[in-house]
Scaffold this motif. Structure first.
Motif, PDB file in Angstrom:
ATOM      1  N   GLU A 135      20.237  53.647  40.071  1.00  0.00           N
ATOM      2  CA  GLU A 135      19.944  52.369  39.422  1.00  0.00           C
ATOM      3  C   GLU A 135      19.510  51.323  40.449  1.00  0.00           C
ATOM      4  N   ARG A 136      20.250  51.239  41.543  1.00  0.00           N
ATOM      5  CA  ARG A 136      19.900  50.260  42.578  1.00  0.00           C
ATOM      6  C   ARG A 136      18.599  50.623  43.284  1.00  0.00           C
ATOM      7  N   MET A 137      18.354  51.918  43.436  1.00  0.00           N
ATOM      8  CA  MET A 137      17.093  52.338  44.039  1.00  0.00           C
ATOM      9  C   MET A 137      15.917  51.986  43.133  1.00  0.00           C
ATOM     10  N   ALA A 138      16.089  52.142  41.822  1.00  0.00           N
ATOM     11  CA  ALA A 138      15.014  51.773  40.892  1.00  0.00           C
ATOM     12  C   ALA A 138      14.683  50.294  41.039  1.00  0.00           C
ATOM     13  N   ARG A 139      15.704  49.462  41.166  1.00  0.00           N
ATOM     14  CA  ARG A 139      15.470  48.020  41.358  1.00  0.00           C
ATOM     15  C   ARG A 139      14.801  47.766  42.708  1.00  0.00           C
ATOM     16  N   HIS A 140      15.249  48.444  43.751  1.00  0.00           N
ATOM     17  CA  HIS A 140      14.658  48.294  45.079  1.00  0.00           C
ATOM     18  C   HIS A 140      13.166  48.619  45.034  1.00  0.00           C
ATOM     19  N   PHE A 141      12.827  49.766  44.459  1.00  0.00           N
ATOM     20  CA  PHE A 141      11.422  50.158  44.383  1.00  0.00           C
ATOM     21  C   PHE A 141      10.624  49.201  43.505  1.00  0.00           C
ATOM     22  N   HIS A 142      11.213  48.756  42.403  1.00  0.00           N
ATOM     23  CA  HIS A 142      10.506  47.799  41.549  1.00  0.00           C
ATOM     24  C   HIS A 142      10.160  46.541  42.329  1.00  0.00           C
ATOM     25  N   ASP A 143      11.145  45.972  43.011  1.00  0.00           N
ATOM     26  CA  ASP A 143      10.907  44.728  43.746  1.00  0.00           C
ATOM     27  C   ASP A 143       9.872  44.927  44.846  1.00  0.00           C
ATOM     28  N   TRP A 144       9.946  46.059  45.546  1.00  0.00           N
ATOM     29  CA  TRP A 144       8.984  46.351  46.609  1.00  0.00           C
ATOM     30  C   TRP A 144       7.576  46.434  46.021  1.00  0.00           C
ATOM     31  N   CYS A 145       7.428  47.149  44.925  1.00  0.00           N
ATOM     32  CA  CYS A 145       6.115  47.332  44.302  1.00  0.00           C
ATOM     33  C   CYS A 145       5.591  46.045  43.659  1.00  0.00           C
ATOM     34  N   ALA A 146       6.449  45.326  42.956  1.00  0.00           N
ATOM     35  CA  ALA A 146       6.022  44.114  42.255  1.00  0.00           C
ATOM     36  C   ALA A 146       5.526  43.038  43.228  1.00  0.00           C
ATOM     37  N   ALA A 147       6.039  43.062  44.454  1.00  0.00           N
ATOM     38  CA  ALA A 147       5.567  42.106  45.463  1.00  0.00           C
ATOM     39  C   ALA A 147       4.126  42.408  45.873  1.00  0.00           C
ATOM     40  N   ARG A 148       3.654  43.617  45.591  1.00  0.00           N
ATOM     41  CA  ARG A 148       2.305  44.032  45.980  1.00  0.00           C
ATOM     42  C   ARG A 148       1.351  44.139  44.798  1.00  0.00           C
ATOM     43  N   TRP A 149       1.883  44.549  43.652  1.00  0.00           N
ATOM     44  CA  TRP A 149       1.052  44.806  42.479  1.00  0.00           C
ATOM     45  C   TRP A 149       1.687  44.142  41.259  1.00  0.00           C
ATOM     46  N   PRO A 150       1.121  43.060  40.791  1.00  0.00           N
ATOM     47  CA  PRO A 150       1.739  42.322  39.677  1.00  0.00           C
ATOM     48  C   PRO A 150       1.802  43.107  38.364  1.00  0.00           C
ATOM     49  N   GLU A 151       1.056  44.189  38.257  1.00  0.00           N
ATOM     50  CA  GLU A 151       1.066  44.978  37.023  1.00  0.00           C
ATOM     51  C   GLU A 151       2.291  45.876  36.892  1.00  0.00           C
ATOM     52  N   VAL A 152       3.127  45.965  37.920  1.00  0.00           N
ATOM     53  CA  VAL A 152       4.293  46.855  37.865  1.00  0.00           C
ATOM     54  C   VAL A 152       5.223  46.392  36.742  1.00  0.00           C
ATOM     55  N   SER A 153       5.525  47.324  35.832  1.00  0.00           N
ATOM     56  CA  SER A 153       6.365  46.981  34.683  1.00  0.00           C
ATOM     57  C   SER A 153       7.707  47.708  34.692  1.00  0.00           C
ATOM     58  N   ALA A 154       7.808  48.827  35.415  1.00  0.00           N
ATOM     59  CA  ALA A 154       9.067  49.570  35.462  1.00  0.00           C
ATOM     60  C   ALA A 154       9.002  50.590  36.590  1.00  0.00           C
ATOM     61  N   VAL A 155      10.192  50.985  37.046  1.00  0.00           N
ATOM     62  CA  VAL A 155      10.310  52.073  38.015  1.00  0.00           C
ATOM     63  C   VAL A 155      11.470  52.945  37.579  1.00  0.00           C
ATOM     64  N   ARG A 156      11.232  54.258  37.616  1.00  0.00           N
ATOM     65  CA  ARG A 156      12.264  55.246  37.298  1.00  0.00           C
ATOM     66  C   ARG A 156      12.557  56.054  38.551  1.00  0.00           C
TER      67      ARG A 156
END
Length: 118
Positions: free
Chosen positions: A84-105
């Motif tokens: 769960e925490r890794m999903a949030r980590h990856f989401h935040d990392w990706c969203a800082a680069r690509w605004p289209e990121v909507s979810a990470v599994r």
């Protein structure tokens, strides 16, 4: 809404602290992780993409350089590196680069998934 996903793989160890005595995840162990990044947009860009998949190569580089075959507690500085925490980590990392990121599994095993979706 248009949605695309891209999947990334890596292997790493971790250990979860604060679990009941005898819990198998309290021991040092590892997984073959799968990370799926989802991007969404209401309209496509001029080339017909939500985002070009090649743009996501930076995530593969980040995973390969910082996480693959590492001990995640040390790399991420956390005593409780859950999916769960890794999903949030990856989401935040990706969203800082690509605004289209909507979810990470994130998957640790073929039968388990955790998702972060803001």
């Amino acid at each position: 809404m248009y949605r695309i996903t891209k999947e990334f793989h890596f292997s790493a160890s971790h250990q979860l602290f604060g679990l009941r005595e005898g819990h198998p995840c309290a021991r040092l162990h590892g997984h073959n992780y799968i990370v799926v990044v989802e991007l969404a947009a209401e309209a496509l860009d001029e080339t017909g993409f939500v985002r070009d998949y090649h743009d996501l190569a930076d995530l593969k580089s980040y995973i390969d350089e910082h996480l693959d075959h590492r001990h995640l507690n040390e790399v991420l500085g956390d005593d409780c590196v859950t999916a769960e925490r890794m999903a949030r980590h990856f989401h935040d990392w990706c969203a800082a680069r690509w605004p289209e990121v909507s979810a990470v599994r994130v998957s640790e095993t073929p039968k388990t998934w955790a998702e972060y979706r803001p």
